[in-house]
Design a protein around this motif. Structure first.
Motif, PDB file in Angstrom:
ATOM      1  N   LEU A 190       0.969  -1.009   0.054  1.00 24.59           N
ATOM      2  CA  LEU A 190      -0.167   0.093  -0.030  1.00 24.59           C
ATOM      3  C   LEU A 190       0.853   1.332  -0.142  1.00 24.59           C
ATOM      4  N   SER A 191       1.958   1.106   0.865  1.00 21.93           N
ATOM      5  CA  SER A 191       2.854   2.317   0.869  1.00 21.93           C
ATOM      6  C   SER A 191       3.641   2.810  -0.442  1.00 21.93           C
ATOM      7  N   LEU A 245       1.359   4.559  -3.153  1.00 19.83           N
ATOM      8  CA  LEU A 245       0.812   5.981  -2.720  1.00 19.83           C
ATOM      9  C   LEU A 245       1.710   6.972  -3.712  1.00 19.83           C
ATOM     10  N   VAL A 262      -1.037   6.297   4.162  1.00 19.44           N
ATOM     11  CA  VAL A 262      -1.540   5.011   4.551  1.00 19.44           C
ATOM     12  C   VAL A 262      -1.314   4.657   6.055  1.00 19.44           C
ATOM     13  N   VAL A 318      -6.524   4.969   3.686  1.00 19.75           N
ATOM     14  CA  VAL A 318      -5.610   5.778   3.021  1.00 19.75           C
ATOM     15  C   VAL A 318      -6.189   7.197   2.851  1.00 19.75           C
TER      16      VAL A 318
END
Length: 357
Positions: free
Chosen positions: A256-257, A260, A266, A276
């Motif tokens: 996820l990081s 972005l 997040v 997020v």
């Protein structure tokens, strides 16, 4: 303070700057009284060369106080070290001049006053600063002894003065260096504690406190909030154990990081839920980003030598610029949208789809 300076160090710096400012102010006042003949010491009268020396001393002290005032206002400023070194140089110049003046014109023993710039160098630049100031003041005193001989300075005073001043430099310099090391250690501990207080211990992602702090900083700005919940996480925990589940959460947080943009945030809310925050982002861009994050999460992960695939449900909530909607309301709206997405993905979230592959 970007790389934030330890508050105790800032207080120390302000104390030093304030004390030196007042001390030089006292020096300026004493010089004025001396020139007026009010100190009981013979003044230069109308001797132009002596008046010039006094005025140069006044100018150097005034420059030092300007540097002190700048540093007092900005103890963490980029020019602090340079202005601090400049003040030590001013102190060496002025005190050296005072010693030479009184030895030449009045025969008064004033070489102990050379300790002042040595201590100032120690306070400002630790042991290195103290030793540099010691070398400079010793040079001034040696030149005075050589130039005047026994006329005004006893030759035997030189080794004694140099030794005493070296002792002061070592004592004050090592103590100041020890304090500087302690401040660095405290600063490192403070950063560790601050990170622990604002980040999740498992994934390293911001926790609820940091998420709320970040959201408060975006008040009034356009923002989209995405809420993500992993589908199949329980099966991984039940099948491979909690250690594998922890690895899965860490890998999900990393993915996820990585997906972005700069300025996005997040964080982990708890369990297998992530949030997020997308400042200055409308629904269309947020949908594209959410699709990329979904693709990243659904890629198979290697856990304990086995490949595991999980799904993810995503809900979104949008706040236009100028709206007063807070994080709690946005999260609640995104949570409802996430569960609608989860229901629509029931077939994809079946045991067959989320089993070990």
């Amino acid at each position: 303070m970007s790389a934030r300076t330890e508050p105790s160090l800032l207080r120390k710096r302000r104390t030093i700057e304030g004390a030196t400012f007042l001390s030089r102010g006292g020096g300026l006042l004493a010089t004025a009284l001396f020139l007026a003949g009010w100190l009981g010491i013979p003044s230069p009268g109308t001797d132009l060369s002596q008046l010039t020396v006094c005025l140069i001393g006044v100018l150097v002290m005034a420059i030092g106080n300007v540097f002190a005032l700048i540093n007092f206002r900005r103890p963490d400023g980029p020019r602090y070290a340079a202005l601090s070194a400049g003040q030590v140089a001013c102190d060496v110049f002025v005190m050296g001049g005072i010693v030479v003046w009184f030895q030449v014109y009045d025969g008064i023993t004033t070489w102990p006053g050379l300790i002042i710039p040595i201590v100032a160098g120690a306070l400002r630049h630790q042991l290195r600063g103290a030793l540099i100031a010691w070398a400079a003041t010793s040079g001034v005193f040696a030149v005075t002894v050589i130039a005047l001989g026994d006329h005004a300075v006893r030759g035997e005073d030189l080794p004694f003065a140099v030794a005493i001043h070296l002792f002061v430099a070592l004592l004050s310099g090592t103590q100041s260096s020890a304090f500087a090391r302690q401040v660095k250690e405290l600063d490192a501990i403070r950063k560790i504690l601050q990170h622990q207080a604002t980040h999740d211990g498992l994934t390293g992602l911001p926790n609820r406190a940091r998420i709320a702090e970040y959201a408060d900083a975006q008040a009034g700005r356009e923002m989209t909030v995405l809420l993500l919940d992993l589908n199949g996480f329980k099966q991984v925990n039940d099948t491979l154990g909690h250690a594998a589940g922890d690895l899965l959460l860490s890998e999900a947080g990393h993915r996820l990081s990585a997906g972005l943009r700069a300025g996005d945030l997040v964080g982990r809310l708890g369990g297998d839920e992530f949030v997020v925050l997308l400042p200055d982002t409308g629904p269309a861009v947020a949908a594209e980003l959410g699709l990329r994050l979904r693709t990243a999460i659904e890629r198979p992960m290697a856990l304990d030598g086995q490949e595991v695939a999980v799904g993810v449900s995503i809900g979104a909530a949008y706040r236009p610029a100028g709206a007063a909607t807070g994080l709690a309301a946005l999260t609640a709206e995104a949570d409802a949208a996430m569960y609608r997405d989860k229901i629509s993905r029931v077939p994809a979230a079946s045991p067959a789809a989320e089993a070990l592959v």
